[in-house]
Design a protein around this motif. Structure first.
Motif, PDB file in Angstrom:
ATOM      1  N   ALA A 219       1.000  -1.231  -0.058  1.00  0.00           N
ATOM      2  CA  ALA A 219       0.097  -0.003  -0.120  1.00  0.00           C
ATOM      3  C   ALA A 219       0.808   0.992   0.043  1.00  0.00           C
ATOM      4  N   ALA A 220       1.934   1.320   0.895  1.00  0.00           N
ATOM      5  CA  ALA A 220       3.028   2.403   0.711  1.00  0.00           C
ATOM      6  C   ALA A 220       3.394   2.730  -0.539  1.00  0.00           C
ATOM      7  N   LEU A 221       3.801   1.556  -1.338  1.00  0.00           N
ATOM      8  CA  LEU A 221       4.439   1.793  -2.529  1.00  0.00           C
ATOM      9  C   LEU A 221       3.528   2.330  -3.464  1.00  0.00           C
ATOM     10  N   VAL A 230       8.527   7.129  -9.274  1.00  0.00           N
ATOM     11  CA  VAL A 230       8.641   6.288 -10.269  1.00  0.00           C
ATOM     12  C   VAL A 230       9.526   5.204  -9.874  1.00  0.00           C
ATOM     13  N   LEU A 231       9.081   3.984  -9.928  1.00  0.00           N
ATOM     14  CA  LEU A 231       9.687   2.617  -9.552  1.00  0.00           C
ATOM     15  C   LEU A 231       9.836   1.723 -10.709  1.00  0.00           C
ATOM     16  N   GLN A 232      11.007   1.284 -11.036  1.00  0.00           N
ATOM     17  CA  GLN A 232      11.024   0.195 -12.159  1.00  0.00           C
ATOM     18  C   GLN A 232      10.448  -0.848 -11.624  1.00  0.00           C
ATOM     19  N   SER A 237       9.293  -5.009  -7.276  1.00  0.00           N
ATOM     20  CA  SER A 237       9.040  -6.608  -6.942  1.00  0.00           C
ATOM     21  C   SER A 237      10.437  -6.626  -5.669  1.00  0.00           C
ATOM     22  N   GLY A 238      11.373  -6.320  -5.868  1.00  0.00           N
ATOM     23  CA  GLY A 238      12.702  -6.463  -4.722  1.00  0.00           C
ATOM     24  C   GLY A 238      12.315  -5.835  -3.645  1.00  0.00           C
ATOM     25  N   ILE A 239      11.653  -4.548  -3.789  1.00  0.00           N
ATOM     26  CA  ILE A 239      11.360  -4.001  -2.325  1.00  0.00           C
ATOM     27  C   ILE A 239      10.273  -5.047  -1.462  1.00  0.00           C
TER      28      ILE A 239
END
Length: 287
Positions: A219-221, A230-232, A237-239
């Protein structure tokens, strides 16, 4: 300083091995000289004529040695000789304990001219001794104000950057600082809780970024992405995978209920560096 003539022509070799769980004579001598330079140089001869020396030695006898303060010698030179005798006979880790003590004087909780001078001396000592530890290839460095076993300079930079993140990320910084302390405790390292503090730093960074606490990392992401982060996909997924390792039923947090969680030094170090890097990443996106 540049390499010595004997090293340049190959007669002697510079040190290449890291000093881990050890402190050779050269490093010990140079660290002692830094103590003299930053705390003792230009002090008065008698303690009753120098309030800074009185405060320093009182704290050393009372807090570090746990000895009777009325047994402190009357002169600075004699007192230094007593400390030097202890230092020369001490184990490598005890020498580092003393170095940490002198660094901790930066945070002396006393409001006086003498205390201000000690704090200033401690700050300069910490910077100088850190340069010394690097040049003598010690496995230990001050990261922030904690003496830690981290030998990779890029890792040190990453953690220090997180510790110096903007005030908006003060909670994240506090978690990184606690993770570092639990990781670096030579007597009783707490790797499991170091990992917990590291991942909590990431959660706190998202809370600061989003302006609100979310119920979980996913939810935070999502909230952060709506707020412009902006996240790849692979990074996202890694986080989530890292968070899952610390949060699922067999993970670090649930292992608090009992039993061994199997968290090693290497995993705690990995999480500390990765989470510090991510705090820096989030902070760089939103000051």
């Amino acid at each position: 300083m540049s390499r010595r003539f004997s090293q340049r022509i190959g007669l002697i070799s510079p040190r290449t091995s890291v000093q881990r769980e050890d402190m050779d004579e050269r490093l010990a001598n140079r660290a002692w000289s830094l103590f003299l330079r930053h705390f003792i140089q230009e002090r008065a001869y008698f303690l009753n004529e120098d309030s800074v020396s009185r405060l320093l030695f009182f704290l050393l006898w009372d807090d570090f040695f746990g000895a009777r303060v009325d047994e402190i010698p009357e002169t600075v030179n004699t007192t230094v000789a007593v400390i030097r005798d202890w230092y020369d006979q001490s184990k490598w880790n005890e020498k580092y304990d003393l170095i940490q003590f002198f660094s901790d004087l930066q945070h002396l909780q006393e409001n006086s001219t003498s205390a201000n001078e000690l704090r200033n001396s401690s700050e300069k000592f910490t910077s100088a001794v850190n340069d010394l530890l690097q040049s003598e290839k010690s496995a230990y460095r001050f990261v922030g104000d904690t003496l830690s076993e981290i030998t990779d300079e890029s890792e040190i930079v990453e953690i220090e950057s997180a510790l110096n993140a903007p005030n908006k990320y003060s909670d994240a910084k506090a978690h990184i600082s606690m993770a570092l302390r639990k990781y670096s405790d030579r007597e009783a390292p707490d790797y499991r809780n170091s990992v917990k503090e590291s991942i909590s730093a990431v959660e706190s960074a998202f809370t600061a970024f989003n302006g609100e606490k979310n119920k979980n990392m996913s939810a935070a992401l999502s909230a952060a992405e709506k707020n412009g982060l902006v996240l790849q996909p692979a990074l996202r997924s890694g986080i989530l995978n890292l968070y899952g390792w610390t949060s699922d039923e067999s993970g670090v947090r649930h292992a608090l209920l009992g039993g061994s969680d199997g968290v090693t030094e290497h995993e705690a170090r990995l999480m500390l560096v990765l989470c510090s890097a991510f705090v820096n990443y989030v902070a760089s996106k939103f000051q």
